[in-house]
Design an enzyme around this catalytic site. Structure first.
Site, PDB file in Angstrom:
ATOM      1  N   LYS A 136      -2.886   5.477  -4.355  1.00 24.60           N
ATOM      2  CA  LYS A 136      -4.068   6.708  -4.118  1.00 24.60           C
ATOM      3  C   LYS A 136      -4.080   8.055  -4.749  1.00 24.60           C
ATOM      4  O   LYS A 136      -2.920   8.615  -5.191  1.00 24.60           O
ATOM      5  CB  LYS A 136      -4.125   6.804  -2.653  1.00 24.60           C
ATOM      6  CG  LYS A 136      -4.241   5.559  -1.732  1.00 24.60           C
ATOM      7  CD  LYS A 136      -4.398   5.901  -0.181  1.00 24.60           C
ATOM      8  CE  LYS A 136      -4.024   4.648   0.485  1.00 24.60           C
ATOM      9  NZ  LYS A 136      -2.619   4.211   0.503  1.00 24.60           N
ATOM     10  N   ASP A 145       0.735  -1.417  -0.146  1.00 25.90           N
ATOM     11  CA  ASP A 145       0.074   0.010   0.011  1.00 25.90           C
ATOM     12  C   ASP A 145       0.871   1.361   0.058  1.00 25.90           C
ATOM     13  O   ASP A 145       1.710   1.580   0.619  1.00 25.90           O
ATOM     14  CB  ASP A 145      -0.920   0.016   1.252  1.00 25.90           C
ATOM     15  CG  ASP A 145      -1.869   1.198   1.189  1.00 25.90           C
ATOM     16  OD1 ASP A 145      -2.930   1.075   0.739  1.00 25.90           O
ATOM     17  OD2 ASP A 145      -1.381   1.923   1.809  1.00 25.90           O
ATOM     18  N   HIS A 156      -7.867   9.136  -2.178  1.00 22.81           N
ATOM     19  CA  HIS A 156      -7.579   9.020  -0.632  1.00 22.81           C
ATOM     20  C   HIS A 156      -8.340   9.719   0.240  1.00 22.81           C
ATOM     21  O   HIS A 156      -8.569   9.191   1.388  1.00 22.81           O
ATOM     22  CB  HIS A 156      -6.139   9.811  -0.755  1.00 22.81           C
ATOM     23  CG  HIS A 156      -5.098   9.393   0.137  1.00 22.81           C
ATOM     24  ND1 HIS A 156      -3.746   9.305  -0.011  1.00 22.81           N
ATOM     25  CD2 HIS A 156      -5.289   8.970   1.625  1.00 22.81           C
ATOM     26  CE1 HIS A 156      -3.196   9.157   1.205  1.00 22.81           C
ATOM     27  NE2 HIS A 156      -4.174   8.529   2.000  1.00 22.81           N
ATOM     28  N   TYR A 201       2.338   9.742   0.131  1.00 20.81           N
ATOM     29  CA  TYR A 201       3.471   9.482   0.891  1.00 20.81           C
ATOM     30  C   TYR A 201       4.929   9.477   0.257  1.00 20.81           C
ATOM     31  O   TYR A 201       5.979   9.339   1.098  1.00 20.81           O
ATOM     32  CB  TYR A 201       3.272   7.651   1.212  1.00 20.81           C
ATOM     33  CG  TYR A 201       2.128   7.328   1.531  1.00 20.81           C
ATOM     34  CD1 TYR A 201       1.215   8.087   2.142  1.00 20.81           C
ATOM     35  CD2 TYR A 201       1.542   5.989   1.498  1.00 20.81           C
ATOM     36  CE1 TYR A 201      -0.081   7.670   2.695  1.00 20.81           C
ATOM     37  CE2 TYR A 201       0.417   5.686   2.106  1.00 20.81           C
ATOM     38  CZ  TYR A 201      -0.455   6.453   2.714  1.00 20.81           C
ATOM     39  OH  TYR A 201      -1.812   6.041   3.275  1.00 20.81           O
TER      40      TYR A 201
END
Length: 396
Positions: free
Chosen positions: A159, A124, A192, A129
């Site tokens: 996402k 994931d 997201h 990120y």
């Protein structure tokens, strides 16, 4: 020393120089010119001479080592159950999460490769990120090392960030993520947050004055187009409440396969989970151990006396009790640790069960959500174009 990659599907050595069977799937790493000459010798020499070739022997050994590594990793990965999504895709129920406050590319790559060795196959990540590139590089390296046979052996989720939560920006955003990952497709692409921000660089906290009305219908149509184009095999959402899901399902031609939300014994999301089950939406839990974003109050999962009592009685950790509880609800889980010991422990939850009375005790745990929309917004400024209720992620 120069490394030459030579893809060989399913190689087994026989006495005949032309005998190739197809039952060992991996990439073979040729690291020296002498290694590469083996392939020529294999094709050209007589059977008797072939067996006496040093390169031949070394490569048979290398093939065997790669096969054994691949088989060990494959055996470990089979311990993780699969859940069939509404898209028809099988998703490993345990995912390795790549979010990290102080992200370090090399540390992340090493942890991902270690996770693959241990048996993780679902990874994931997210544009926000900053871990997509590291994940892609780690998976490619794992393939070279023979830990996996190909990209198809892993399940990758990423996402769409808020600044790209606009109908005309979804397709460019997924293509950017694919370039970062160096992949041709995703297994799962999620919205997201149910928040749209003014397009621009990713920054935190979110500026309140840059929050814009979300064109959910237009964005979802673009997400559906991504799936139709084969850029992702499944689409879904994250941080959506039942109210937001109801809005989405009114016009969705392809329903969301997944809703990734905060879920753990201290925030059990009963109403949302029942709604998603009714609609065929798989719930995946982030912050399964209580979350990383609340630095002021104690972690309500890891400090839970109820969970500690159960853990002590069963000879397990509090973390394992929490993960097992989520698993027994039938939901997916995103775990996050770069430490090998914890990576192993997070998978040691499949050969035991919680008793009914233990479930009853867990149901009595006071409920408190760790993450909400308010902390990710800058304290200064004001929302000028949306109501807070439209972007809140706390189920009511």
């Amino acid at each position: 020393m120069k490394r030459v990659n030579f893809t060989m599907l399913n190689i087994r050595i026989y006495n005949s120089p032309h005998s190739i069977s197809h039952d060992i799937k991996h990439k073979m790493l040729l690291t020296t010119p002498e290694d590469f000459s083996y392939l020529l010798l294999y094709k050209k020499q007589e059977p008797g001479l072939q067996e006496q070739t040093p390169a031949n022997s070394r490569h048979r050994h290398r093939v065997q080592n790669l096969k054994e590594r691949s088989e060990m990793a494959s055996e470990a990965s089979t311990k993780i159950p699969l859940k069939t999504l509404s898209s028809g895709l099988n998703m490993p129920v345990i995912a390795f999460g790549t979010f990290e406050f102080s992200f370090d590319q090399e540390n992340a790559k090493a942890a991902i490769i270690e996770a693959i060795k241990i048996g993780y196959r679902h990874f994931d990540t997210a544009c926000q990120y900053g871990s997509e590139a590291a994940l892609g590089e780690a998976i490619a390296e794992a393939e070279q090392l023979g830990l996996i046979g190909s990209r198809a052996d892993v399940f990758v989720t990423t996402k769409l960030w808020c600044t790209d939560n606009h109908p005309d920006r979804v397709l460019p955003a997924i293509k950017t993520s694919l370039r970062n990952l160096k992949m041709d497709y995703l297994d799962l692409y999620l919205i997201h947050w149910p928040i749209s921000m003014k397009p621009g660089p990713i920054s935190f906290p979110l500026k309140r004055e840059e929050v814009m009305p979300l064109d959910l219908k237009g964005v979802w149509e673009a997400m559906e187009e991504c799936q139709k184009l084969g850029l992702t095999k499944s689409i879904g959402v994250s941080n959506f409440t039942t109210k937001k899901l109801e809005e989405l399902l009114q016009f969705a031609n392809i329903p969301p396969a997944v809703n990734q939300v905060e879920l753990n014994p201290a925030w059990q999301q009963q109403k949302l989970r029942e709604y998603c089950a009714k609609k065929g939406i798989t719930v995946t839990a982030y912050s399964p151990l209580g979350g990383q974003l609340n630095f002021i109050t104690p972690n309500t999962v890891l400090t839970s006396e109820v969970l500690k009592e159960i853990a002590d009685a069963k000879g397990k950790s509090v973390a394992q009790i929490s993960l097992r509880w989520i698993l027994e609800q039938g939901e997916g889980i995103v775990v996050k640790s770069f430490k090998k010991e914890r990576l192993v422990q997070n998978l040691e939850i499949f050969d035991w069960e919680l008793a009914e009375e233990e479930h009853a005790k867990i149901s009595s745990i006071p409920q408190k959500k760790a993450l909400s929309t308010e902390p990710i917004l800058a304290p200064e400024g004001s929302l000028t174009s949306v109501d807070f209720a439209d972007i809140d992620i706390v189920e009511t």
